[in-house]
Design a protein around this motif. Sequence first.
Motif, PDB file in Angstrom:
ATOM      1  N   GLY A  13      34.809  41.922  23.845  1.00  0.00           N
ATOM      2  CA  GLY A  13      36.131  41.443  24.231  1.00  0.00           C
ATOM      3  C   GLY A  13      36.403  41.609  25.714  1.00  0.00           C
ATOM      4  N   CYS A  14      36.025  42.757  26.258  1.00  0.00           N
ATOM      5  CA  CYS A  14      36.212  42.990  27.696  1.00  0.00           C
ATOM      6  C   CYS A  14      35.342  42.056  28.529  1.00  0.00           C
ATOM      7  CB  CYS A  14      35.901  44.440  28.041  1.00  0.00           C
ATOM      8  SG  CYS A  14      37.150  45.593  27.471  1.00  0.00           S
ATOM      9  N   MET A  15      34.136  41.788  28.069  1.00  0.00           N
ATOM     10  CA  MET A  15      33.275  40.861  28.794  1.00  0.00           C
ATOM     11  C   MET A  15      33.858  39.452  28.796  1.00  0.00           C
ATOM     12  SD  MET A  15      30.794  42.428  30.164  1.00  0.00           S
ATOM     13  CE  MET A  15      29.728  41.076  30.568  1.00  0.00           C
ATOM     14  N   LEU A  16      34.387  38.997  27.671  1.00  0.00           N
ATOM     15  CA  LEU A  16      34.987  37.669  27.612  1.00  0.00           C
ATOM     16  C   LEU A  16      36.217  37.569  28.503  1.00  0.00           C
ATOM     17  CD1 LEU A  16      34.694  36.840  23.827  1.00  0.00           C
ATOM     18  CD2 LEU A  16      33.523  35.713  25.709  1.00  0.00           C
ATOM     19  N   ILE A  17      37.048  38.592  28.487  1.00  0.00           N
ATOM     20  CA  ILE A  17      38.246  38.590  29.326  1.00  0.00           C
ATOM     21  C   ILE A  17      37.874  38.609  30.805  1.00  0.00           C
ATOM     22  CG2 ILE A  17      40.245  39.986  30.007  1.00  0.00           C
ATOM     23  CD1 ILE A  17      40.517  40.725  27.025  1.00  0.00           C
ATOM     24  N   THR A  20      36.546  35.231  31.902  1.00  0.00           N
ATOM     25  CA  THR A  20      37.635  34.263  32.009  1.00  0.00           C
ATOM     26  C   THR A  20      38.420  34.473  33.294  1.00  0.00           C
ATOM     27  OG1 THR A  20      37.805  34.195  29.605  1.00  0.00           O
ATOM     28  CG2 THR A  20      39.683  33.368  30.871  1.00  0.00           C
ATOM     29  N   ILE A  21      38.726  35.719  33.616  1.00  0.00           N
ATOM     30  CA  ILE A  21      39.462  36.025  34.854  1.00  0.00           C
ATOM     31  C   ILE A  21      38.651  35.627  36.071  1.00  0.00           C
ATOM     32  CG2 ILE A  21      40.337  37.933  36.260  1.00  0.00           C
ATOM     33  CD1 ILE A  21      41.242  39.241  33.628  1.00  0.00           C
ATOM     34  N   SER A  23      36.304  33.258  36.267  1.00  0.00           N
ATOM     35  CA  SER A  23      36.222  31.809  36.398  1.00  0.00           C
ATOM     36  C   SER A  23      37.538  31.217  36.893  1.00  0.00           C
ATOM     37  CB  SER A  23      35.807  31.173  35.069  1.00  0.00           C
ATOM     38  OG  SER A  23      36.784  31.407  34.089  1.00  0.00           O
ATOM     39  N   VAL A  24      38.660  31.779  36.492  1.00  0.00           N
ATOM     40  CA  VAL A  24      39.948  31.316  37.014  1.00  0.00           C
ATOM     41  C   VAL A  24      40.060  31.652  38.494  1.00  0.00           C
ATOM     42  CG1 VAL A  24      42.448  31.709  36.896  1.00  0.00           C
ATOM     43  CG2 VAL A  24      41.144  31.362  34.814  1.00  0.00           C
ATOM     44  N   TYR A  25      39.562  32.822  38.905  1.00  0.00           N
ATOM     45  CA  TYR A  25      39.595  33.207  40.319  1.00  0.00           C
ATOM     46  C   TYR A  25      38.727  32.272  41.153  1.00  0.00           C
ATOM     47  CZ  TYR A  25      38.691  35.828  44.568  1.00  0.00           C
ATOM     48  OH  TYR A  25      38.559  36.191  45.886  1.00  0.00           O
ATOM     49  N   VAL A  26      37.546  31.922  40.647  1.00  0.00           N
ATOM     50  CA  VAL A  26      36.667  31.020  41.390  1.00  0.00           C
ATOM     51  C   VAL A  26      37.274  29.626  41.455  1.00  0.00           C
ATOM     52  CG1 VAL A  26      34.429  29.852  41.287  1.00  0.00           C
ATOM     53  CG2 VAL A  26      34.546  32.304  40.974  1.00  0.00           C
ATOM     54  N   GLY A  27      37.891  29.183  40.376  1.00  0.00           N
ATOM     55  CA  GLY A  27      38.444  27.839  40.333  1.00  0.00           C
ATOM     56  C   GLY A  27      39.712  27.659  41.138  1.00  0.00           C
ATOM     57  N   PHE A  28      40.541  28.682  41.208  1.00  0.00           N
ATOM     58  CA  PHE A  28      41.841  28.541  41.864  1.00  0.00           C
ATOM     59  C   PHE A  28      42.072  29.541  42.992  1.00  0.00           C
ATOM     60  CE2 PHE A  28      42.465  27.065  37.484  1.00  0.00           C
ATOM     61  CZ  PHE A  28      42.858  25.770  37.748  1.00  0.00           C
ATOM     62  N   GLY A  29      41.088  30.360  43.308  1.00  0.00           N
ATOM     63  CA  GLY A  29      41.236  31.397  44.321  1.00  0.00           C
ATOM     64  C   GLY A  29      41.150  30.861  45.736  1.00  0.00           C
ATOM     65  N   PRO A  30      41.009  31.763  46.698  1.00  0.00           N
ATOM     66  CA  PRO A  30      41.008  31.362  48.104  1.00  0.00           C
ATOM     67  C   PRO A  30      39.808  30.497  48.503  1.00  0.00           C
ATOM     68  CG  PRO A  30      40.621  33.721  47.875  1.00  0.00           C
ATOM     69  CD  PRO A  30      40.929  33.193  46.523  1.00  0.00           C
ATOM     70  N   ASN A  31      38.686  30.608  47.817  1.00  0.00           N
ATOM     71  CA  ASN A  31      37.510  29.812  48.170  1.00  0.00           C
ATOM     72  C   ASN A  31      37.421  28.508  47.395  1.00  0.00           C
ATOM     73  OD1 ASN A  31      36.574  31.682  50.029  1.00  0.00           O
ATOM     74  ND2 ASN A  31      35.462  32.836  48.481  1.00  0.00           N
ATOM     75  N   SER A  32      38.465  28.142  46.673  1.00  0.00           N
ATOM     76  CA  SER A  32      38.409  26.929  45.857  1.00  0.00           C
ATOM     77  C   SER A  32      38.386  25.668  46.718  1.00  0.00           C
ATOM     78  CB  SER A  32      39.583  26.884  44.896  1.00  0.00           C
ATOM     79  OG  SER A  32      40.802  26.789  45.597  1.00  0.00           O
TER      80      SER A  32
END
Length: 44
Positions: A13-17, A20-21, A23-32
């Motif tokens: 469960g921790c690995m999945l969470i 997910t966090i 991939s959201v950071y890579v997709g919408f973070g500062p380097n997006s």
Amino acid sequence: MEIISFFSTIFIGCMLISMTIYSVYVGFGPNSNKLRDPFEEHED
């Protein structure tokens, strides 16, 4: 045997969470802004 299944469930469960966090950071973070969109490049 119950303890092993409990900790493995928590671990998975921790690995999945965390994935997910991340991939959201890579997709919408500062380097997006550096990500390229292959569908936009080949739009004719």
